[in-house]
Design an enzyme around this catalytic site. Structure first.
Site, mmCIF file in Angstrom:
data_model
loop_
_atom_site.group_PDB
_atom_site.id
_atom_site.type_symbol
_atom_site.label_atom_id
_atom_site.label_comp_id
_atom_site.label_asym_id
_atom_site.label_seq_id
_atom_site.Cartn_x
_atom_site.Cartn_y
_atom_site.Cartn_z
ATOM 1 N N CYS A 2 -15.492 2.814 17.511
ATOM 2 C CA CYS A 2 -15.891 2.605 18.289
ATOM 3 C C CYS A 2 -17.089 2.902 17.720
ATOM 4 C CB CYS A 2 -16.337 2.083 19.640
ATOM 5 S SG CYS A 2 -14.904 1.376 20.754
ATOM 6 N N ARG A 27 -16.603 1.632 10.230
ATOM 7 C CA ARG A 27 -15.691 1.851 10.886
ATOM 8 C C ARG A 27 -14.505 1.534 11.580
ATOM 9 N NH1 ARG A 27 -18.473 7.602 13.429
ATOM 10 N NH2 ARG A 27 -16.793 6.907 15.605
ATOM 11 N N TRP A 74 -13.817 -1.415 19.283
ATOM 12 C CA TRP A 74 -12.588 -1.836 18.260
ATOM 13 C C TRP A 74 -12.105 -1.712 19.323
ATOM 14 C CZ3 TRP A 74 -8.247 1.533 17.254
ATOM 15 C CH2 TRP A 74 -7.279 1.433 16.694
ATOM 16 N N ASN A 100 -17.058 4.917 23.017
ATOM 17 C CA ASN A 100 -16.156 5.609 22.034
ATOM 18 C C ASN A 100 -15.026 6.388 23.560
ATOM 19 O OD1 ASN A 100 -14.736 5.452 20.022
ATOM 20 N ND2 ASN A 100 -16.278 7.283 18.771
ATOM 21 N N GLY A 101 -14.178 5.734 22.945
ATOM 22 C CA GLY A 101 -12.601 6.962 23.057
ATOM 23 C C GLY A 101 -12.460 6.102 24.481
ATOM 24 N N GLU A 483 0.204 7.606 -1.297
ATOM 25 C CA GLU A 483 -1.032 7.203 -1.674
ATOM 26 C C GLU A 483 -1.481 5.854 -2.540
ATOM 27 O OE1 GLU A 483 -3.152 8.115 0.260
ATOM 28 O OE2 GLU A 483 -4.816 7.448 -1.295
ATOM 29 N N LYS A 487 -2.653 3.008 -0.596
ATOM 30 C CA LYS A 487 -4.168 1.841 -1.052
ATOM 31 C C LYS A 487 -3.433 0.304 -0.820
ATOM 32 C CE LYS A 487 -6.339 4.139 -0.510
ATOM 33 N NZ LYS A 487 -6.309 5.127 0.054
ATOM 34 N N GLU A 490 -3.028 -0.987 3.164
ATOM 35 C CA GLU A 490 -4.114 -1.312 3.880
ATOM 36 C C GLU A 490 -5.225 -2.511 3.214
ATOM 37 O OE1 GLU A 490 -6.024 2.249 4.801
ATOM 38 O OE2 GLU A 490 -6.054 3.007 2.725
ATOM 39 N N HIS A 506 20.326 4.816 -2.977
ATOM 40 C CA HIS A 506 20.965 5.093 -1.487
ATOM 41 C C HIS A 506 20.901 4.257 -0.732
ATOM 42 C CE1 HIS A 506 22.317 8.836 -3.821
ATOM 43 N NE2 HIS A 506 21.508 9.441 -4.122
ATOM 44 N N LYS A 605 -12.625 3.850 10.260
ATOM 45 C CA LYS A 605 -12.692 4.699 9.445
ATOM 46 C C LYS A 605 -11.658 5.669 9.624
ATOM 47 C CE LYS A 605 -14.126 6.347 5.992
ATOM 48 N NZ LYS A 605 -12.924 7.103 4.712
HETATM 49 O O1 M6R Z 1 -10.731 11.053 7.554
HETATM 50 P P1 M6R Z 1 -9.531 11.434 8.945
HETATM 51 O O2 M6R Z 1 -8.960 12.243 6.639
HETATM 52 O O3 M6R Z 1 -8.850 12.618 9.106
HETATM 53 O O4 M6R Z 1 -8.513 10.202 8.715
HETATM 54 C C1 M6R Z 1 -7.218 10.098 8.075
HETATM 55 C C2 M6R Z 1 -6.496 8.608 7.924
HETATM 56 O O5 M6R Z 1 -7.221 8.191 9.469
HETATM 57 C C3 M6R Z 1 -7.453 8.116 6.982
HETATM 58 O O6 M6R Z 1 -6.603 9.134 5.585
HETATM 59 C C4 M6R Z 1 -6.569 6.816 6.690
HETATM 60 O O7 M6R Z 1 -5.139 6.914 6.252
HETATM 61 C C5 M6R Z 1 -7.898 6.506 5.544
HETATM 62 N N1 M6R Z 1 -7.957 5.364 5.602
HETATM 63 C C6 M6R Z 1 -6.257 6.019 4.029
HETATM 64 O O8 M6R Z 1 -6.852 4.761 3.185
#
Ligand code: M6R
Length: 610
Positions: A2, A27, A74, A100-101, A483, A487, A490, A506, A605
Site C-alpha cells: 500500500c 509499489r 495491495w 498501510n500494514g 537471480e 527476473k 516475476e 540428480h 516493490k
Molecule cells: O527492498 P528489498 O531489497 O528488501 O526487497 C527484497 C525483495 O522483495 C526484492 O528484491 C524482490 O525480490 C524484487 N522484486 C526482485 O526483483
C-alpha cells in the site's frame, strides 16, 4: 504494498494527491482512493484497478478543500473491490482513514465493535481502525487524542492516517513499523509512504519514527513521540531529483534502470575508493580490532537482495577467509541461528522497509550481533535500526523487478570483501591492487555489456513463447542463475528454474523437454570444462541452449545453439556483468508476451508485511 499520501495546504488537494499516488504506483496496488475535506464535509472517491479508473470516477469534478489523503491498496484482508479500497469511513461519514500494514488484533476488536452495534461495510482490518477512531473521537472531539487512544488499542505493523470533517485542515498519522515521512513545503505540508510521492513538491523531509504521531496542517508539521512528548526530528534534504524517478524516454522503468547501471556503479565504486587505490567504506566506522575479532558473518535478505548475498558469501569467504552464512530473511528466525557479539550480521535491502529483513535484523540485535546494513533508501527502517549503514548509490528504483539495486549491492559486497581481506591481512598487495583496478573498470565494462541488448532482444523474439526455462551454472554462476530466473518469472510469468548445473542429473533433468530453453551461464574459467559437460547433457535431451560466457571463450559457439559473449574481468566479478543480458532477456521476453513489466501481477516493490 500500500502507498499513502496526505496533503494540507492552500491549494486544492485533489491533483496533488493523485500525482503523489501515481508516483507510488510502482509499489504495486489493486485499487486506489482519496478523501478530501471540503466545506460540505468528507468527499470520498475510490475505484478498483489502475489509477486511471479513479481519475475516471472523479471526472471533471473539483473537490476543493484544504486537506486530503490518498491511498493505493495491495490487498491483504479482503479481495480487491471498491468496498475494500481505502479510504474507509466511520458510520457517520465524518472520519476517513487510510492504512498501510496489518492490524493483528482486528478480529477481536471487530467482534467487540459489532456487539456495540457498529456496522461494517468491508472485509478489511482497516475499517476496525476507523470505527475505533470514531468511538474515541465522540469522546474527545480531537483527532490527535482519538488517534492516540485508537493506536494504543491496536496491535500490528501499520501506518494509519486520518482526516475529520470537523477539522478541515488537519491530518493526523501514526507510525508503527511501517514507513512514513512528512515533507515540508512553502504554504503546504505533505505525508507519504516514501520520497517518490513528494519529490515533485518538496525535498525537505522528516523521517517519522516508530511510535510517533504526526499532526500536519498547511503551516506546521508537529511530531509527538511514543510518550506523547513534542519532539524535534532532524530535517533531511533529499538529493534525488524528481526526474530520477521519471522514465526519461524509456518505455519502461525497468529498461531505464538496466541502462543506468554503468552510472550507478561508478557512483557506488568511486564513493569507496581513495585516489591511492584504498577501499574506504563510506559510513562504516567499525575499528580494525572490531573487524578482526569477528568469527563469522551472517547475511540476511529477501529475493534479489538474497541472491546478492549468495554472491557475497562466495566472495567474502574467498577474499577475507571469514565463514559466511546466507539466509532468506523470512526463515532466519526459525532456525535459532548461532549468533553472538562476534558475529557481523549484514542485512541487504533496496527499500530498507522489507518486513522479513527488519524482523531478522531485530532478532540478530537481540542476540548481540554487530549490525551492518547494505541499503539503498536513505533513512529507511533497516538503515535506522542498524549500527552502521553502507548505502548503495542506485538512486530511486521504481520497477518492481530489481536491477540496478542488485548490481550496486554486488559492488558493495565486493568492496566489503576487499576491505575485510585487507584488514585481516589475508590478501597480497598485488592481488588487492588488481581487484581495485578491476572494480574501477566495472562501470565501463557494464556499459560495454549493454551493447548485447540487440542480440538479446532477437533471442527473446525467437523464444518468448517457450513455457519452460532453466538457468544453470556452477560456482558463482549458480548464484547468478537464481537471480536470472527470478527476473524472468516475476515479469513474464514463465515457469523458470535455477539449478546448480551439476545437480541437474540428480533429478531435475527428468522434466527437461525438447522445447525447454536452457540459459547456460559459463563465466567461471576454472569450471568451464565441467560446465561444457553439463551443456552436453541437456543438449542430448534436445533442449535449446543459450550460453553466456567471456569473449575469450569463442569455442563456446560449438557447444551451445546460441552464445552471448561478455567482456572479460576476474571470475569473482563476472556476476555483475553477466546479470545484465539476463535482465535484458527477461525484459524483452516479457515485452513480447505483452506483460505489464514495471508492475507485475501479485507483486509489490516494497514488501512491508511478513
Ligand atoms: O527492498 P528489498 O531489497 O528488501 O526487497 C527484497 C525483495 O522483495 C526484492 O528484491 C524482490 O525480490 C524484487 N522484486 C526482485 O526483483
Amino acid at each position: 504494498m500500500c502507498g499513502i499520501v496526505g496533503y494540507a495546504g492552500r491549494e486544492e488537494p485533489q491533483d496533488i494527491l493523485l500525482a503523489g499516488l501515481e508516483k507510488l504506483e510502482y509499489r504495486g496496488y489493486d485499487s486506489a482512493g482519496i478523501a478530501v475535506v471540503n466545506e460540505e464535509g468528507l468527499q470520498i472517491r475510490k475505484a478498483v484497478g489502475p489509477l486511471a479508473n479513479l481519475r475516471k470516477a472523479i471526472g471533471r469534478e473539483r473537490l476543493g478543500g484544504k486537506a486530503g489523503i490518498g491511498h493505493t491498496r495491495w490487498a491483504t484482508h479482503g479481495a480487491p473491490s471498491t468496498a475494500n479500497a481505502h479510504p474507509h469511513i466511520d458510520m457517520d461519514g465524518t472520519l476517513a482513514v487510510v492504512h498501510n500494514g496489518t492490524i493483528e488484533n482486528y478480529a477481536e476488536k471487530k467482534e467487540a465493535l459489532l456487539a456495540e452495534g457498529v456496522r461494517f461495510r468491508s472485509d478489511t482490518d482497516t475499517e476496525v481502525a476507523v470505527m475505533l477512531l470514531a468511538k474515541h473521537y465522540r469522546e474527545t472531539r480531537d483527532l490527535k487524542t482519538a488517534m492516540d487512544r485508537t493506536t494504543a488499542e491496536l496491535k500490528g505493523t501499520y501506518v494509519l492516517v486520518a482526516v475529520a470533517a470537523q477539522e478541515p485542515d488537519r491530518i493526523v498519522a501514526h507510525r508503527r513499523n511501517a514507513p512514513l515521512i512528512a515533507a515540508r513545503g512553502k504554504g503546504f505540508n505533505l505525508l507519504a509512504s516514501d520520497f517518490s510521492a513528494v519529490l515533485k513538491y518538496a525535498k525537505d523531509v522528516y523521517l517519522i519514527e516508530n511510535g510517533d504521531t504526526v499532526v500536519v496542517t498547511p503551516e506546521e508539521i508537529t511530531i509527538y513521540d511514543e510518550q506523547d512528548r513534542l519532539v524535534k526530528r532532524e530535517l533531511m534534504h533529499i538529493g534525488w531529483d524528481a526526474e530520477a524517478a521519471e522514465k526519461g524516454g524509456f518505455p519502461h522503468f525497468m529498461l531505464k534502470e538496466i541502462h543506468e547501471q554503468p552510472r550507478v556503479l561508478e557512483e557506488t565504486v568511486t564513493a569507496c575508493l581513495s585516489d591511492h587505490g584504498q577501499v574506504r567504506l563510506e559510513g562504516i566506522t567499525f575499528t580494525r580490532e572490531e573487524l578482526n575479532a569477528l568469527h563469522k558473518i551472517c547475511i540476511v535478505a529477501c529475493g534479489t537482495a538474497y541472491h546478492a548475498g549468495l554472491v557475497g558469501k562466495y566472495v567474502i569467504e574467498k577474499l577475507a577467509r571469514i565463514p559466511v552464512d546466507v539466509d532468506v530473511a523470512s526463515e532466519f528466525r526459525y532456525r535459532d541461528p548461532f549468533i553472538d557479539e562476534k558475529t557481523l550480521f549484514i542485512a541487504i535491502s533496496q527499500s530498507g522497509e522489507t518486513a522479513d529483513t527488519l524482523e531478522a535484523l531485530r532478532e540478530a540485535k537481540r542476540k548481540g550481533a554487530r549490525i551492518l546494513s547494505i541499503v539503498n533508501v536513505v533513512g529507511s527502517s533497516v538503515a535506522r535500526e542498524s549500527e552502521q549503514v553502507f548505502y548503495t548509490h542506485a538512486g530511486p528504483e521504481i520497477a518492481v523487478a530489481s536491477t540496478k539495486a542488485y548490481t550496486t549491492q554486488l559492488a558493495s559486497l565486493y568492496l566489503l570483501a576487499l576491505y575485510l581481506a585487507e584488514v585481516k591481512g589475508v590478501i597480497a598487495p598485488e592481488e588487492y591492487e588488481d581487484y581495485v583496478r578491476e572494480l574501477r573498470a566495472l562501470p565501463d565494462k557494464a556499459d560495454e555489456t549493454l551493447r548485447c541488448a540487440a542480440a538479446v532482444e532477437a533471442l527473446a523474439r525467437d523464444y518468448y513463447d517457450r513455457d519452460q526455462v532453466f538457468y544453470i551454472g556452477r560456482g558463482l554462476d549458480s548464484a547468478l542463475a537464481y537471480e536470472g530466473s527470478l527476473k524472468l518469472k516475476e515479469i513474464s510469468y514463465i515457469s523458470s528454474f535455477a539449478i546448480a548445473a551439476g545437480e541437474m542429473k540428480h533429478g531435475t533433468i527428468a522434466i527437461m523437454e525438447p522445447r525447454t530453453i536452457v540459459l547456460a551461464l559459463a563465466t567461471q574459467d576454472r569450471l568451464l570444462e565441467k560446465m561444457i559437460s553439463n551443456i552436453q547433457e541437456v543438449k542430448a535431451r534436445n533442449a535449446h541452449i543459450i550460453a553466456f560466457t567471456k569473449e575469450t571463450n569463442p569455442h563456446m559457439a560449438e557447444q551451445a545453439h546460441e552464445v552471448i559473449f561478455l567482456p572479460v574481468c576476474r571470475d569473482e566479478l563476472m556476476p555483475l556483468l553477466a546479470i545484465i543480458p539476463l535482465q535484458l532477456y527477461a525484459y524483452y521476453v516479457a515485452r513480447n508476451r505483452g506483460c505489464e513489466i514495471d508492475k507485475p501481477r501479485n507483486l509489490a516493490k516494497s514488501v512491508t508485511v511478513e
